[in-house]
Design a protein around this motif. Structure first.
Motif, short mmCIF file in Angstrom:
data_model
loop_
_atom_site.label_atom_id
_atom_site.label_comp_id
_atom_site.label_asym_id
_atom_site.label_seq_id
_atom_site.Cartn_x
_atom_site.Cartn_y
_atom_site.Cartn_z
N LEU A 21 0.77 -1.33 -0.18
CA LEU A 21 -0.05 -0.03 0.08
C LEU A 21 0.91 1.22 0.09
O LEU A 21 0.66 2.07 -0.71
CB LEU A 21 -1.16 -0.14 1.13
N MET A 22 1.87 1.30 0.90
CA MET A 22 2.42 2.75 1.11
C MET A 22 3.50 2.90 0.10
O MET A 22 3.95 4.05 -0.33
CB MET A 22 2.96 2.74 2.65
N GLY A 23 4.30 1.73 -0.56
CA GLY A 23 5.25 1.79 -1.44
C GLY A 23 4.73 2.45 -2.56
O GLY A 23 5.42 3.32 -3.25
N ARG A 24 3.72 2.14 -3.08
CA ARG A 24 2.97 2.90 -4.24
C ARG A 24 2.62 4.25 -3.98
O ARG A 24 2.95 5.03 -4.93
CB ARG A 24 1.73 2.15 -4.67
N GLU A 25 2.25 4.71 -2.71
CA GLU A 25 2.14 6.39 -2.61
C GLU A 25 3.10 6.95 -2.50
O GLU A 25 3.32 7.98 -3.08
CB GLU A 25 1.40 6.41 -1.10
N VAL A 26 4.29 6.31 -2.34
CA VAL A 26 5.52 6.99 -2.33
C VAL A 26 5.93 7.40 -3.92
O VAL A 26 6.38 8.32 -4.29
CB VAL A 26 6.82 6.19 -1.61
N ALA A 27 5.82 6.22 -4.62
CA ALA A 27 6.06 6.28 -6.04
C ALA A 27 5.33 7.49 -6.72
O ALA A 27 5.70 8.22 -7.48
CB ALA A 27 5.66 4.94 -6.77
N SER A 28 3.92 7.48 -6.24
CA SER A 28 2.93 8.67 -6.74
C SER A 28 3.47 9.70 -6.36
O SER A 28 3.55 10.81 -7.12
CB SER A 28 1.60 8.05 -6.19
N ALA A 29 3.72 9.95 -5.15
CA ALA A 29 4.56 11.39 -4.54
C ALA A 29 5.49 11.80 -5.44
O ALA A 29 5.58 13.20 -5.99
CB ALA A 29 4.83 11.26 -3.24
N PHE A 30 6.34 11.01 -5.70
CA PHE A 30 7.75 11.27 -6.41
C PHE A 30 7.35 11.85 -7.69
O PHE A 30 7.82 12.59 -8.55
CB PHE A 30 8.78 10.30 -6.45
N GLY A 31 6.42 11.04 -8.49
CA GLY A 31 6.03 11.29 -9.93
C GLY A 31 5.49 12.54 -10.18
O GLY A 31 5.35 12.92 -11.34
N ARG A 32 4.99 13.21 -9.11
CA ARG A 32 4.54 14.67 -9.28
C ARG A 32 5.21 15.56 -8.67
O ARG A 32 4.77 16.66 -8.14
CB ARG A 32 3.09 14.60 -9.28
N TRP A 33 6.45 15.49 -8.31
CA TRP A 33 7.31 16.23 -7.65
C TRP A 33 7.51 17.69 -8.19
O TRP A 33 7.68 18.54 -7.33
CB TRP A 33 8.88 15.59 -7.48
#
Ligand SMILES: NC(=O)c1ccc[n+]([C@@H]2O[C@H](COP(=O)([O-])OP(=O)(O)OC[C@H]3O[C@@H](n4cnc5c(N)ncnc54)[C@H](O)[C@@H]3O)[C@@H](O)[C@H]2O)c1
Length: 381
Positions: A21-33
């Motif tokens: 769950l959380m690993g994907r949220e991090v990828a998402s946050a970085f993807g729109r840095w």
């Protein structure tokens, strides 16, 4: 034609260990840095690891990820990783966190930072010995309302503090057909149960304000004792489901009651985070049920509760319009910006992520709560 914004210094290369769950949220946050306007540090998701190879597949669409591993030890041997974000079941925290820092990487740890107090202390002490930068994930203080409440409380404008309530409520466990998972099993979640799972969200702001309980009286509940095991059978569900802690803290030499609530079974509540501080002159109150609304109390000629919609007033400025409402992905991104900025020494007075000392302190409160429940008494810390 105006120049495109500079890419700036080299990115911080981050690995995710635990692609749930959380690993994907991090990828998402970085993807729109690029939505951040004033964060001087840039992350790059370089590697991902999960025991389950199928969990890695989702990450294949993230263009910066170049390493896909099923063994985190192999990942930790890679030279092109600066920081590991570890989101594993609680029984794996201590071993994985120690291996990350001993491999020379900095660590963004998930709460509760070890399955219990002893584990948390061992990781904290080893990180201090090695001089590694370690912080713990806790995103709610990065909500605009939380941020505003923190500043108001610290300003002293509330007068004498009368009482404090911090709560975090879930409700999906009310469904008795919901299959068991590791968070409902002591062996994986820890004896503190729901306090390990939801407690950092409740304890972080009070601890940062210096409000560590002196006494704890706990009411802990196990509500459903079994659940479907997901394979047609039934499994024992042995963790505490709900925890209400009646504590006292010392503020300006006075004893003040502080209630901490962590509940998996709070009817109707889906991830509701609540923080309320009442003083003799002013008060603050916020619930993510009304995500953009901050309530403040004022004692004037008449006593009033005033409601204001805060909009997108985040610690790190973004492209998002000031009137828009923030949500979970936004505060997660703010938390990561704070982690990376603090690691690079450029936090600039903003709110920092939870520290290993705060994680140890929150475990001390849960250990006292377990003792209070066992002995049916008030425990002094
Ligand atoms: N900050 C928050 O808001 C928040 C929210 C949810 C969970 N969490 C925390 O995140 C952590 C993980 O929770 P989750 O909900 O993402 O769990 P999850 O079960 O969704 O994901 C855990 C992942 O770890 C993988 N895994 C298990 N053992 C492994 C190993 N030895 N090596 C590599 N991968 C392994 C599993 O296959 C799974 O994909 C916990 O500490 C939890 O408390 C934090």
């Amino acid at each position: 034609m105006s120049a495109a914004p500079s890419a700036g210094p080299a990115p911080v290369r981050v690995a995710v260990i635990g692609a749930g769950l959380m690993g994907r949220e991090v990828a998402s946050a970085f993807g729109r840095w690029f939505a951040l306007l004033d964060c001087p540090v840039r992350p790059e998701l370089a590697a991902v690891c999960d025991l389950n190879p199928a969990a890695l597949d989702w990450f294949r669409q993230v263009p910066t990820v170049r390493h896909f591993e099923t063994d985190y030890r192999a990942l930790l041997r890679l030279p092109d990783i600066d920081v590991a974000y570890v989101a594993l079941p609680h029984d794996l925290h201590e071993a994985a966190y120690l291996e990350v820092i001993r491999a020379g990487k900095d660590l963004f740890a998930e709460k509760p930072f070890g399955i219990d107090l002893a584990a948390a202390k061992r990781v904290r002490d080893e990180a201090a010995r090695l001089g590694r930068f370690v912080r713990v994930s806790s995103e709610f203080p990065f909500l605009p309302a939380a941020h505003r409440m923190f500043k108001l409380v610290k300003s002293g404008e509330l007068g004498r503090i009368i009482e404090i309530r911090a709560a975090f409520h879930h409700s999906s466990d009310l469904d008795p057909k919901k299959a068991i998972n590791w968070k409902r099993q002591v062996a994986h979640c820890g004896a503190a149960g729901v306090m390990n799972d939801l407690g950092m969200h409740v304890a972080h702001l009070p601890l940062r304000l210096g409000w560590k309980p002196r006494t704890v009286h706990a009411s802990l509940q196990k509500i459903y004792r079994t659940r479907p095991d997901g394979r047609g059978g039934t499994a024992e569900c042995d963790t505490w489901d709900n925890a209400s802690l009646h504590t006292t803290v010392e503020i300006a030499g006075e004893e003040v009651p502080m209630t901490l609530e962590m509940k998996r079974m709070a009817p109707g509540e889906t991830n509701t985070w609540i923080f309320e501080v009442l003083g003799t002159d002013r008060g603050v109150r916020h619930s993510t049920k009304e995500p953009k609304t901050l309530w403040t109390f004022n004692r004037g000629a008449e006593q009033t509760w005033t409601k204001v919609d805060l909009g997108f007033d985040t610690p790190f400025k973004t492209i998002t319009g000031a009137i828009f409402e923030p949500g979970f992905p936004d505060v997660l991104m703010q938390m990561w910006a704070a982690f990376l900025a603090e690691r690079s020494g450029v936090l600039g007075g903003r709110f920092g992520c939870a520290t290993p000392d705060e994680a140890v302190a929150h475990h001390e409160v849960w250990a006292a709560a377990l003792e209070s429940q066992r002995s049916r008494s008030v425990v002094t810390l």
